[in-house]
Design a protein around this motif. Structure first.
Motif, short mmCIF file in Angstrom:
data_model
loop_
_atom_site.label_atom_id
_atom_site.label_comp_id
_atom_site.label_asym_id
_atom_site.label_seq_id
_atom_site.Cartn_x
_atom_site.Cartn_y
_atom_site.Cartn_z
N PRO A 138 -81.03 -100.34 55.67
CA PRO A 138 -80.73 -100.47 54.24
C PRO A 138 -81.25 -101.77 53.61
CG PRO A 138 -78.81 -100.95 55.53
CD PRO A 138 -79.84 -100.48 56.49
N VAL A 139 -81.60 -102.75 54.46
CA VAL A 139 -82.19 -103.99 53.94
C VAL A 139 -83.29 -104.42 54.91
CG1 VAL A 139 -80.12 -104.80 52.74
CG2 VAL A 139 -80.48 -105.41 55.13
N ARG A 496 -78.25 -106.94 49.75
CA ARG A 496 -77.47 -106.38 50.87
C ARG A 496 -76.55 -105.26 50.37
NH1 ARG A 496 -77.69 -112.07 51.77
NH2 ARG A 496 -78.54 -112.60 53.82
N PRO A 497 -76.16 -104.35 51.22
CA PRO A 497 -75.39 -103.18 50.78
C PRO A 497 -73.88 -103.44 50.71
CG PRO A 497 -75.89 -102.96 53.10
CD PRO A 497 -76.55 -104.25 52.64
N TYR A 498 -73.47 -104.67 50.37
CA TYR A 498 -72.05 -105.00 50.41
C TYR A 498 -71.25 -104.23 49.36
CZ TYR A 498 -73.55 -109.01 53.24
OH TYR A 498 -74.09 -109.82 54.22
N ASP A 499 -71.92 -103.76 48.30
CA ASP A 499 -71.17 -103.10 47.26
C ASP A 499 -70.65 -101.73 47.68
OD1 ASP A 499 -73.57 -101.81 47.36
OD2 ASP A 499 -74.04 -101.99 45.21
N VAL A 500 -71.06 -101.25 48.80
CA VAL A 500 -70.47 -100.01 49.33
C VAL A 500 -68.97 -100.19 49.51
CG1 VAL A 500 -70.40 -98.48 51.33
CG2 VAL A 500 -72.60 -99.23 50.44
N SER A 503 -67.63 -103.29 45.63
CA SER A 503 -68.27 -103.11 44.33
C SER A 503 -67.48 -103.76 43.20
CB SER A 503 -68.44 -101.60 44.04
OG SER A 503 -67.18 -100.96 44.06
#
Length: 507
Positions: A138-139, A496-500, A503
């Motif tokens: 994802p990153v 980065r996909p931290y908002d999964v 958010s």
């Protein structure tokens, strides 16, 4: 030994020190049952001390964090020293396990230095760190695969090839930076104890290699179950291998098990009899049959049976039993009175079940060595594959001849066993032999040969002959842990996909 000869004593080797206990193992020469040496015997407490010493040496880093070049140079120095002391090491083996001087020089000890050299070369070429393909989802990131030593490795070795089969375990473990605790068989600890001293003389740091002889139910069981040991390598019987696996499961440590065998020699109807007769006898009778992959079941087609047996009996009748230190001796004793009695009991079972001993079939008498543990080279005909002598690992000079009709029947008989360590196929047609070899369920299939142990190819068995492989180009892999180290290359929080999960973190 002659009257007045001093019996040498061998202490354990733990943390670079000689260690004695209140218990002593008596080492007796199998050819005459004379006391030839003593060794300190250790139990669970000695194993604990050895594991602690191995852990301290590992954490010190002088070996575990040394360069691969340094570790390889030390292993090569040990190999050179073994070559210089070949005769002494051979004597330490044959005085305890009854191998002949020819066999010990050629195989038992003779293989050790070149195999150690092979492991040193693997260490120099080993990929301890490998960049993996760059990740874009994802990153953006980069992973590196690292192979790191486990820590403390346990090795439990048998009596038949005391140093060589120990070396197959401890050498790859040392090559990648582990510390080792070795428990040799209590009947044959001498060469391993001397090796430990040689290794330290050649630059192996104290505590990296520790040797504790002792009984299996005490020392061996503690080593297999010890929470400070991350890996066990074992060679021995299938029954004991099951127990090692059970004990190791308590701490979920990995195991490599090289266990029993009942290897078939499958002779096809076009075999060269001159080659096959000698090859089958070599495959079964070498070292009095005390080799895990000995070809102890001979499968003969009906068309060749009578002539092959006649030739084989005549040839086997020339095998000379005698003093193990005499270069003219072909076969020595079996390792102990207990082993001799077990072999004789199985020979008796073969007779009781209807097989015919066309050669031997009992205890041998050797002039000047009347108290030794001698078995006649024995050949049975009329054997069915359901007889005990065809099913059980005898570990003695006993060959069971089994008839077959079609090639398919011969292959089926070869595979009709709980074991699958090795096999041989004998044929003048290489293509046919290779086709048959594909259908044999065994870790090694030797065509027109036997006992061809090559350190550059893997060795191990199918079915209940073991778990994993030793030797070969991947021999170091069982002695490392694999670690993925991931480096993020995206650079920002937004990438980065931290908002999964987070958010609403800024609300």
């Amino acid at each position: 030994m002659t009257a007045g000869t001093t019996v040498r004593h061998f202490p354990m080797r733990i943390g670079g020190h000689d260690v004695d206990t209140g218990e002593v193992l008596e080492i007796r020469d199998p050819q005459n049952d004379e006391l030839v040496a003593t060794a300190a015997s250790g139990g669970a407490s000695a194993i604990d001390a050895a594991v602690d010493a191995g852990r301290a040496a590992f954490d010190d880093g002088s070996w575990s964090r040394a360069t691969r070049e340094h570790r390889a140079s030390v292993l090569r120095a040990i190999a050179d020293r073994l070559g210089e002391r070949l005769d002494e090491m051979v004597e330490l083996e044959i005085m305890a396990n009854g191998a002949t001087v020819r066999q010990a020089t050629g195989f038992h000890v003779g293989y050790c230095a070149p195999h150690l050299e092979y492991f040193a070369g693997l260490a120099e070429r080993y990929e301890f760190e490998t960049p993996m393909p760059r990740a874009t989802f994802p990153v953006l990131g980069q992973s590196t695969l690292r192979k790191e030593p486990i820590g403390v490795v346990g090795a439990i070795a048998p009596w038949n090839f005391p140093l060589l089969l120990s070396l197959w375990k401890f050498a790859p473990a040392l090559a990648v930076g582990n510390s080792v605790v070795l428990k040799p068989d209590e009947k044959t600890p001498l060469s391993a104890l001397e090796f430990a001293r040689i290794a330290e003389e050649c630059g192996l740091p104290p505590g990296v290699f520790n040797v504790v002889p002792g009984p299996g139910p005490d020392a061996g069981a503690r080593l297999a179950s010890h929470p400070g040991v991350g890996k066990i390598g074992f060679t021995g019987s299938t029954d004991v291998g099951r127990e090692i696996m059970r004990l190791a499961s308590g701490t979920v440590k990995s195991v490599t098990l090289e266990l029993g065998g009942k290897s078939p020699a499958l002779v096809l109807d076009d075999a060269d009899l001159d080659v096959a007769v000698d090859g089958v006898l070599y495959g079964c009778m070498l070292y009095s049959g005390q080799v895990c992959e000995s070809m102890t079941r001979l499968l003969l087609p009906d068309s060749l049976h009578d002539e092959f047996v006649e030739r084989m009996v005549a040839r086997a009748s020339t095998i000379r039993l005698g003093d193990t230190r005499d270069w003219e001796t072909d076969m020595g004793p079996v390792v102990s009175r207990k082993q001799k009695d077990r072999i004789l009991e199985l020979i008796a079972s073969g007779k009781d079940e209807g097989a015919t001993a066309v050669l031997g079939g009992g205890e041998a008498r050797v002039e000047g060595h009347e108290n030794g543990h001698w078995i006649q080279p024995t050949i049975f005909t009329g054997v069915r594959n359901d007889m005990r002598i065809a099913r059980e690992e005898i570990f003695g000079p006993v060959l069971s001849v089994i008839r077959y009709g079609s090639e398919a029947e011969g292959i089926a008989l070869a595979n009709d066993t709980q074991y699958g360590l090795a096999s041989s196929v004998w044929s003048a047609d290489n293509s046919r032999a290779l086709d048959v070899a594909e259908k044999i369920q065994a870790g090694s299939v030797w065509i027109n040969d036997a006992h061809q142990i090559n350190c550059e190819v893997p060795f191990g068995g199918y079915k209940q002959s073991g778990v994993g492989r030793e030797l070969g180009p991947r021999a170091l892999d069982p002695y490392v842990e694999e670690k993925n180290v991931h480096l993020d290359l995206s650079g920002t929080r937004e990438a980065r996909p931290y908002d999964v999960l987070l958010s609403h973190a800024d609300d």
